[in-house]
Write an enzyme that holds these catalytic residues in place. Structure first.
Site, short mmCIF file in Angstrom:
data_model
loop_
_atom_site.label_atom_id
_atom_site.label_comp_id
_atom_site.label_asym_id
_atom_site.label_seq_id
_atom_site.Cartn_x
_atom_site.Cartn_y
_atom_site.Cartn_z
N LYS A 194 -18.71 3.79 56.14
CA LYS A 194 -18.86 4.01 54.70
C LYS A 194 -19.43 2.76 54.05
O LYS A 194 -19.08 1.64 54.45
CB LYS A 194 -17.50 4.37 54.12
CG LYS A 194 -17.50 4.80 52.65
CD LYS A 194 -16.09 5.22 52.23
CE LYS A 194 -16.01 5.62 50.78
NZ LYS A 194 -14.64 6.01 50.37
N SER A 233 -14.18 10.44 48.08
CA SER A 233 -15.42 9.72 47.94
C SER A 233 -16.15 9.47 49.26
O SER A 233 -17.32 9.10 49.26
CB SER A 233 -15.16 8.35 47.26
OG SER A 233 -14.30 7.57 48.08
N SER A 280 -9.59 10.06 49.57
CA SER A 280 -11.02 10.06 49.91
C SER A 280 -11.37 10.15 51.38
O SER A 280 -12.54 10.25 51.72
CB SER A 280 -11.68 8.81 49.33
OG SER A 280 -11.87 9.00 47.96
#
Ligand code: GLN
Length: 491
Positions: A76, A152, A176
């Site tokens: 990420k 997210s 997330s």
């Protein structure tokens, strides 16, 4: 051969038997990215040259002995990677081309010889539940491109679900990792607070943030967590507990396991299809010899409000460093120094991030007693929620419920209504407030063919029991075997 048909263990065996090489594995990953990422848009940056060089070296030395040798994974974009752009999907960091050092997790993956294929899209600074707040691009759910992948860590989930990589790292401040894993039909683990080092993770809300793995299977997940967990002197909140073997905990036996099901997890706002899928899962656990009972965690209904007060309060402080001087975009249009701060932040941050900073600074401020009335009160609620969990764990081994109130929603459905977007986190945020570990495992599909997730919550540092419960369930069901009918990845 396609990556999504194999587990890490299978690939490891193939490498040892010389049925595949590291270079071929790297190529499979990049080929799949070229085939599908134009539609999925999970990646922000690719690391092709470095990966190919590393794969070549592994093949030349024939050293496939490490835990993630030649396994394609991705990270990420809020976790720093030396020499590789790290943006947090924000204009603020659009030119942050070299963070100069690796996050501890980045380094640990590299030390185990995994291939870091690239950096993944996300909601800007990890604020959101749909990846729609990324300032670069939307990421699309491989199960249905009209739907969001969740957030997210939407890029992290979509990349694994679309077979572009075998694992990814995400971060979970309020859900997330688990929510996008549920929306994309894969396994996502949010470890106990302090289990995985946050050194090199760009902070959102440091008392809640944790890094964790997203994978297609429970076993792959356990293997990646084993690599990234462990004490780190660079993170003062990192635990000194010894890390057990999570892979060894994977036995298909849950006889006598005591499950609690909070009635607040199956109440208003949770769709019928979701409730039905959880009931089916509980029946399966009964068949496997576990027992379950409904319990009440009375303070859960206040968790979402407490979470947004605490997370945004912390975020307003964490993000103060992006001022055009210490970090981030510096505006060219400023007239003096104060104006430079203002313009740099006005240009660099997107709407959702600004909303959080405004809300956060408000609830921290001493004006009109706001700090006492909101931030400190939320901290008290946080303690009550942690105590609810503690009481339940005196009698039960795990707590089970849905990961999300609904399956993946459509683009545009919630983005203009922040409060509705925030309520999509009601089932995941309590876990972060209490610092507990929790995993989302595939739990079937809606009539429309969208995946659902089952959330398994454990005691502090008892990831082993969570993995065992998830593994037994995975083995007893076929949910994880289904693939999105996308990019040649059908069943
Ligand atoms: N959706 C939640 C939020 O927007 C959680 C985000 C996260 O876990 N990073 O704050």
């Amino acid at each position: 051969m396609a990556l999504y048909n194999y587990t890490i263990k299978q690939v490891e065996n193939m490498l040892h038997k010389k049925e595949i090489s590291a270079e071929e594995l790297a190529n499979l990953s990049f080929e799949q990215i070229r085939a599908v990422d134009g539609d999925v848009k999970a990646f922000l940056t690719l690391n092709e040259e470095n990966v190919k060089a590393k794969a070549k070296k592994l093949d030349e030395e024939k050293t496939y002995g490490k835990k993630l040798a030649a396994i394609p994974g991705a990270i990420k974009d809020n976790i720093v990677t030396k020499g590789i752009r790290t943006t947090c999907a924000s204009q603020m960091l659009a030119n942050f081309d070299d963070p100069l050092y690796d996050a501890t997790v980045t380094e640990k993956l590299a030390n185990e010889d995994s291939l870091m294929i690239g950096k993944l899209n996300m909601d800007e600074f990890a604020m959101g539940s749909s990846t729609e707040t990324s300032s670069f691009q939307k990421t699309y759910n491989p199960w249905n491109l009209d739907h969001v992948p969740g957030g997210s860590s939407g890029g992290s989930a979509a990349a694994v679900a679309a077979g572009e990589v075998m694992f990814s790292l995400g971060t979970d401040t309020g859900g997330s990792i688990r929510q996008p894993a549920a929306f994309c039909g894969i396994v996502g683990m949010k470890p106990t607070y302090g289990l995985v080092s946050r050194f090199g993770l760009v902070a959102f809300a440091p008392s809640l943030d944790q890094i964790g793995p997203l994978t297609r299977t429970v076993e792959d997940n356990a293997r990646v967590l084993e690599v990234i967990a462990g004490h780190d002197a660079n993170d003062s909140t990192s635990s000194k507990n010894a890390i057990p073997s999570y892979v060894d905990a994977l036995v298909e036996d849950v006889k006598g396991l005591k499950i609690a099901v909070p009635k607040q997890f199956l109440s208003e706002g949770v769709s019928e299809e979701v409730k039905e899928s959880v009931k089916n899962a509980l029946q399966m656990y009964e068949l496997l010899g576990a027992t379950w009972e409904e319990v009440s965690l009375p303070h859960l209904p206040y968790a979402d409000a407490a979470y947004y007060l605490i997370a945004n309060g912390e975020a307003s402080s964490s993000l103060a460093r992006f001022d055009g001087v210490r970090f981030g975009n510096r505006s060219d249009n400023a007239t003096d120094m104060i104006d430079m701060f203002k313009q740099s932040r006005t240009e660099g941050f997107g709407e959702e991030v600004k909303r959080r900073i405004l809300m956060g600074t408000t609830v921290l401020s001493g004006r009109d007693n706001f700090n006492e009335a909101y931030f400190r009160k939320a901290q008290k609620v946080r303690t009550l929620i942690a105590n609810d969990f503690k009481a339940a764990f005196e009698q039960y081994d795990v707590i089970i419920g849905p990961t999300t109130p609904t399956p993946a929603f459509k683009f545009g459905e919630k983005i203009d209504d922040p409060l509705t977007m925030y309520t999509s986190d009601i089932l995941t945020v309590p876990v972060n407030l209490a610092g507990l570990p929790a995993l989302s495992v595939p739990n079937g599909y809606t009539e429309a063919g969208l995946p659902l997730g089952l959330q398994i919550i454990g005691k502090h540092f008892d990831e082993q029991t969570i993995y065992r419960a998830a593994y037994a369930y995975e083995k007893a069901t076929n949910h994880h075997k289904k693939r999105p009918n996308f990019g040649g990845a059908s069943e």
